[in-house]
Design an enzyme around this catalytic site. Structure first.
Site, PDB file in Angstrom:
ATOM      1  N   ASP A 504       0.831  -1.200   0.000  1.00  0.00           N
ATOM      2  CA  ASP A 504       0.000   0.000   0.000  1.00  0.00           C
ATOM      3  C   ASP A 504       0.867   1.252   0.000  1.00  0.00           C
ATOM      4  O   ASP A 504       2.008   1.244   0.481  1.00  0.00           O
ATOM      5  CB  ASP A 504      -0.900   0.034   1.247  1.00  0.00           C
ATOM      6  CG  ASP A 504      -1.956  -1.059   1.218  1.00  0.00           C
ATOM      7  OD1 ASP A 504      -2.169  -1.627   0.137  1.00  0.00           O
ATOM      8  OD2 ASP A 504      -2.544  -1.349   2.276  1.00  0.00           O
ATOM      9  N   ASP A 506       0.957   3.709   1.902  1.00  0.00           N
ATOM     10  CA  ASP A 506       0.808   4.377   3.200  1.00  0.00           C
ATOM     11  C   ASP A 506       1.980   4.005   4.098  1.00  0.00           C
ATOM     12  O   ASP A 506       2.951   3.375   3.665  1.00  0.00           O
ATOM     13  CB  ASP A 506      -0.525   3.995   3.851  1.00  0.00           C
ATOM     14  CG  ASP A 506      -0.667   2.478   4.065  1.00  0.00           C
ATOM     15  OD1 ASP A 506       0.349   1.764   3.912  1.00  0.00           O
ATOM     16  OD2 ASP A 506      -1.783   2.017   4.382  1.00  0.00           O
TER      17      ASP A 506
END
Length: 653
Positions: A504, A506
């Protein structure tokens, strides 16, 4: 020793051209000054591309300076309406200022590759001196810079004939910013010759005052003449396939003037010649326009072979079968090209695949069906390549078949066993793994989902690694055992040419990236050295743009906030009103459906895939850095480092 404080005063704001001098490698190549000179040449070429220049003269002076002179319209010398500073001064002293940002219909440089953006101001920033002379509207004007700052303000010189127009820039590169102060003559010669090729009828000259030599290039036959010269002596399978096509004002998808010109030749043996350009900028690392050419050629040849029943049973044509023996020169025109890095070596614009591919396939379809004998020869060449590829893959499979460990159950393998083209994605989480399995190309892409965060393996002994299920599965899947930097591991069992970390966009995803990179650096260093490890970069945002005029609805994907802002600026310039589009933020890969994951992250033509390589640190320094960052007993040293360097981090919290 006192701990360095991180306070408001720690933040420095770099102004003007200072960022360039602080980090020149972010803006240009620092091996030698060729690229900063190329920025000036690109501006002269943009004038010719816009139809206003017929000559470009480059001179290497005895004192080490280089001058570039054109007969274009001349950079405007009047005051900027908002800044109240001479425009020619703004061009050379402000980053992100110039004619190429005027994209409206009739804009000065709709298809600029290099005009007055970051480029030419970088040239000024990294020069001890720069002199600019402009001939415009019956007058001559002169401006001098020293170390990037104005040394002699703009002054009007003598009057000249109104038909005398153009710009002359003489630059003295500052040697302290470059590994070598010498400009490689062969590279400069190649660059200028290619400009002449891409600008048929324009005369490009190089004069060397040190040796007294001079060369002039002017190509009437354009791309075809250039490719014929490069392939002199080679036996062509079929005549040159050449053409050009550009979108008109009524085109549904692309802006007026976008398109490409190409010349392609197929040879049975010998070296292939491949050169591509975007708005006259050379792209030695290729990019999406080359991918479009490959897909267009492949689509046309495959359709022809199927139409005429030429494909033997069991033979599956792939793009590389058609492309393997193809030499080409490709010149694309893209309205707002997105390059990888400031030095513009690779085009990243996703639309360029469809732009070039669509125009090229249609033209080759017509050509092959008008020249059936040539079409059959080309199809036979591609079929021979496919058969040779299949035989090679079978040999590899037999060599690997004995003694292979049982592959992990959660590995979704690919059909091909040719390590030159296969790739495995190490995917964060089962949810994203499911989308990746459905969205991938099962011919050459394998998926290995990882559960949770991988073990920090920096201080784990090699014989204890396989106690961890995730590391065991990774090692067995890729077919290489853990090893040290001084070992000579058996890489013949390597099952995938590319091992791609996909997590991801993030903080947790970044942590998983770091843990996997630690694993490969510590226990699979030969794979890093060989260039087998990659990091995929999925987008963080999606822009949904409604239909406008004849343009259908669009989806634009953006890697980060900077790309999101740039995409929104572009939409405003296209006339899309603010608020008409919607912005979605992906919380993770699991939110993407298979089609989105393919378009943004898995498709080789449109994805962002970063190769992992050793940086500028020495091996000893790299080890020390990993010890500090990943060692269990180094928390105090890590804290001090974070306090000192924390302001450099870009956090997504």
């Amino acid at each position: 020793m006192a701990t360095p404080r991180y306070t408001e005063a720690s933040i420095r704001v770099l102004k003007g051209l200072e960022p360039v001098r602080q980090r020149p490698g972010m803006y240009t190549r620092t091996e030698n000054p060729l690229h900063i000179v190329q920025e000036v040449i690109d501006n002269a070429a943009d004038e010719a591309l816009a139809g206003y220049g017929k000559q470009i003269l480059v001179t290497l002076h005895v004192d080490g300076s280089v001058s570039v002179e054109d007969d274009g319209r001349g950079i405007p010398v009047g005051l900027h309406p908002e800044e109240q500073v001479p425009v020619v001064e703004i061009v050379f002293t402000r980053l992100h200022a110039g004619g190429k940002f005027d994209k409206a219909a009739g804009g000065a440089y709709a298809f600029s590759g290099g005009l007055h953006g970051v480029g030419v101001s970088v040239t000024n920033a990294l020069a001890t001196r720069m002199e600019v002379t402009v001939w415009r509207e019956g007058g001559a004007h002169r401006l001098v810079f020293r170390n990037g700052d104005v040394a002699e303000p703009l002054v009007a010189l003598e009057s000249v004939a109104r038909k005398k127009t153009g710009t002359r820039v003489q630059v003295w590169p500052d040697a302290k910013y470059f590994d070598s102060p010498a400009i490689p003559l062969s590279e400069l010669t190649h660059l200028l010759r290619s400009k002449a090729v891409l600008l048929p009828g324009v005369k490009v000259a190089l004069r060397n005052e040190k040796t007294g030599d001079s060369k002039t290039w002017q190509y009437a036959d354009g791309l075809r003449g250039y490719l014929a010269e490069a392939l002199a002596g080679a036996e062509l399978m079929i005549p040159f396939f050449e053409g050009e096509q550009y979108a008109d004002a009524d085109h549904e998808t692309f802006a007026e003037g976008e398109g490409a010109q190409w010349a392609v030749a197929w040879t049975e043996d010998g070296n292939v010649t491949r050169e591509s350009y975007v708005n006259l900028i050379p792209t030695p690392a290729g990019g999406t326009h080359e991918s479009g050419l490959r897909e267009g050629l492949f689509g046309a040849v495959k359709s022809f072979a199927e139409l005429h029943g030429l494909l033997p049973k069991g033979v599956k044509l792939l793009p590389e079968d058609v492309f393997a023996r193809a030499s080409f020169v490709l010149s694309a025109k893209v309205l707002d090209p997105q390059f990888q890095g400031q030095i513009k070596e690779r085009l990243n614009s996703r639309d360029a695949v469809r732009l070039v591919g669509g125009f090229c396939k249609g033209a080759l379809d017509l050509w092959l069906n008008s020249h059936v004998e040539y079409g059959k020869k080309l199809a036979e060449l591609a079929i021979r390549q496919a058969q040779a590829r299949a035989r090679s893959a079978q040999k590899v499979e037999k060599r690997k078949s004995s003694g292979v460990a049982v592959l992990p159950g959660k590995l979704t393998d690919c059909e091909s066993s040719d390590a030159a083209r296969t790739e495995v994605f190490l995917v964060e989480g089962d949810s994203a793994g499911g989308s990746a399995k459905m969205g991938r190309d099962k011919e050459f892409q394998a998926i290995l989902p990882l559960r949770g965060k991988v073990l920090n393996s920096w201080e784990v002994e090699r014989d204890r690694l396989f106690a961890n299920n995730e590391i065991h599965d990774i090692s067995v899947a890729i077919g290489v055992d853990p090893h040290g930097p001084d070992d000579t591991p058996d890489l013949s069992g390597l099952r995938y040419g590319r091992i791609c970390i996909l997590s991801d966009a993030d903080v947790d995803g970044s942590h998983i990236q770091v843990l996997l990179l630690t694993l490969f650096y510590r226990h699979f260093p030969k794979l890093v050295e060989a260039g087998n490890i990659y990091v995929a970069r999925p987008p963080l945002f999606r822009l949904d743009v409604p239909a406008a005029g004849k343009r259908p609805p669009r989806k634009l994907y953006c890697l980060d906030d900077e790309e999101l802002n740039a995409a929104q600026d572009k939409l405003r310039k296209e006339g899309v009103r603010d608020g008409a589009w919607s912005i979605s933020r992906f919380k993770g890969l699991g939110e993407m459906n298979p089609e989105q994951l393919w378009d943004t992250t898995l498709n080789p033509d449109t994805r962002r895939l970063l190769p992992v390589a050793y940086g500028s640190l020495s091996p000893t320094q790299t080890l020390a850095m990993f010890d500090m960052l990943m060692g269990k007993g180094e928390s105090a040293q890590r804290r001090a480092w974070i306090e000192e360097k924390g302001n450099l981090a870009e956090l997504d919290i």
